[in-house]
Scaffold this motif. Structure first.
Motif, PDB file in Angstrom:
ATOM      1  N   GLN A  43      38.467  24.626  26.953  1.00  0.00           N
ATOM      2  CA  GLN A  43      39.770  24.318  28.363  1.00  0.00           C
ATOM      3  C   GLN A  43      40.805  25.386  28.400  1.00  0.00           C
ATOM      4  O   GLN A  43      40.989  25.951  29.260  1.00  0.00           O
ATOM      5  CB  GLN A  43      40.007  22.807  28.900  1.00  0.00           C
ATOM      6  CG  GLN A  43      40.857  23.040  29.335  1.00  0.00           C
ATOM      7  CD  GLN A  43      41.012  23.218  30.951  1.00  0.00           C
ATOM      8  OE1 GLN A  43      39.339  22.814  31.455  1.00  0.00           O
ATOM      9  NE2 GLN A  43      40.911  23.571  32.267  1.00  0.00           N
ATOM     10  N   GLN A  44      41.377  25.643  27.429  1.00  0.00           N
ATOM     11  CA  GLN A  44      42.408  26.611  27.592  1.00  0.00           C
ATOM     12  C   GLN A  44      40.935  27.915  27.175  1.00  0.00           C
ATOM     13  O   GLN A  44      42.078  29.030  27.674  1.00  0.00           O
ATOM     14  CB  GLN A  44      42.997  26.390  25.809  1.00  0.00           C
ATOM     15  CG  GLN A  44      44.112  27.354  25.744  1.00  0.00           C
ATOM     16  CD  GLN A  44      45.043  27.597  24.414  1.00  0.00           C
ATOM     17  OE1 GLN A  44      44.351  27.933  23.417  1.00  0.00           O
ATOM     18  NE2 GLN A  44      45.957  26.989  24.322  1.00  0.00           N
ATOM     19  N   ALA A  45      40.596  28.536  26.885  1.00  0.00           N
ATOM     20  CA  ALA A  45      39.878  29.652  27.094  1.00  0.00           C
ATOM     21  C   ALA A  45      39.502  30.033  28.071  1.00  0.00           C
ATOM     22  O   ALA A  45      40.379  31.012  28.711  1.00  0.00           O
ATOM     23  CB  ALA A  45      38.866  29.303  25.851  1.00  0.00           C
ATOM     24  N   VAL A  46      39.521  28.965  29.081  1.00  0.00           N
ATOM     25  CA  VAL A  46      39.160  29.214  30.640  1.00  0.00           C
ATOM     26  C   VAL A  46      40.274  29.044  31.648  1.00  0.00           C
ATOM     27  O   VAL A  46      40.895  30.317  31.740  1.00  0.00           O
ATOM     28  CB  VAL A  46      38.382  27.490  31.163  1.00  0.00           C
ATOM     29  CG1 VAL A  46      38.333  27.803  32.315  1.00  0.00           C
ATOM     30  CG2 VAL A  46      37.303  27.552  30.649  1.00  0.00           C
ATOM     31  N   GLU A  47      41.459  28.599  31.030  1.00  0.00           N
ATOM     32  CA  GLU A  47      42.863  28.420  31.307  1.00  0.00           C
ATOM     33  C   GLU A  47      43.261  30.447  31.242  1.00  0.00           C
ATOM     34  O   GLU A  47      43.768  31.210  32.122  1.00  0.00           O
ATOM     35  CB  GLU A  47      43.913  27.450  31.139  1.00  0.00           C
ATOM     36  CG  GLU A  47      43.128  25.613  31.008  1.00  0.00           C
ATOM     37  CD  GLU A  47      44.105  24.889  31.296  1.00  0.00           C
ATOM     38  OE1 GLU A  47      45.426  25.544  30.074  1.00  0.00           O
ATOM     39  OE2 GLU A  47      44.352  24.402  30.868  1.00  0.00           O
TER      40      GLU A  47
END
Length: 213
Positions: free
Chosen positions: A62-66
């Protein structure tokens, strides 16, 4: 493509992927027949590597997406925007798969203890710098990324994502070694291979910008 379009595309891909992977796992479970004696029919426990990897990697992804959405709005460089788009789409889809497994197994999406308890983290830097897990950016780093523009944003993103991928590769290797669900091990192995390739690409992109990998 506007940010809204990215979000819609990633969300739709995650939903479709989650449905597909749930069907695949269910099909694997059903293949053992009615005896129920095969290990493939066992639902992982909440403390298992299978559940731990699915939970922790979903958060990691999720952080990589953000991060990718942020840099997409901070640069006009098509090469970086294309890389960010690919990472966002791939990791949103994989996140959907892992959350789908947890739903299928009727397991909580919040770990019963601390993150990463399911694997040995020796050799990885401590997450005591404010990041949730090794490789993840801190809140301060995420904020800083959102304040930069152009080449500065590109370099900072590439450095943060390289560290992020290295942490993710270590986690995925842990699943390859410890997870018992075959389809999950295959996904983890695919993560190792694709992220190692992206680390090499990002090193080249950093050098092209006069920065050290």
């Amino acid at each position: 493509m506007r940010r809204k379009d990215w979000l819609i595309g990633a969300a739709l891909g995650a939903v479709l992927a989650a449905g597909g992977i749930t069907a695949a796992v269910a099909s694997t479970d059903d293949s053992s027949g009615s005896s129920g004696s095969s290990d493939s029919t066992k639902v992982p426990s909440s403390s298992s590597a299978d559940a731990g990897f699915a939970r922790d990697m979903a958060v990691h992804h999720q952080q990589a997406v953000e991060m990718s959405y942020i840099v997409r709005d901070r640069t006009k460089n098509q090469e970086i925007r294309r890389l960010a788009y690919d990472i966002a789409q791939t990791q949103a889809n994989q996140r959907g798969m892992m959350l789908g497994w947890l739903d299928l197994w009727e397991l909580p999406k919040v770990p019963p203890g601390e993150p990463m308890e399911w694997m040995d983290m020796s050799g990885m830097p401590s997450a005591g710098d404010g990041s949730l897990m090794p490789g993840m950016a801190t809140n301060a780093q995420m904020k800083r990324l959102g304040e930069l523009n152009g080449k500065q944003a590109e370099v900072y993103y590439l450095k943060l994502m390289t560290a992020h991928h290295k942490g993710g590769i270590h986690m995925a290797q842990g699943c390859v070694e410890r997870c018992e669900v075959p389809v999950e091990r295959r996904l983890a192995q695919g993560m190792v291979e694709s992220q190692e390739s992206e680390v090499k690409l990002m090193a080249d992109l950093l050098r092209a910008r006069g920065a050290r990998p």
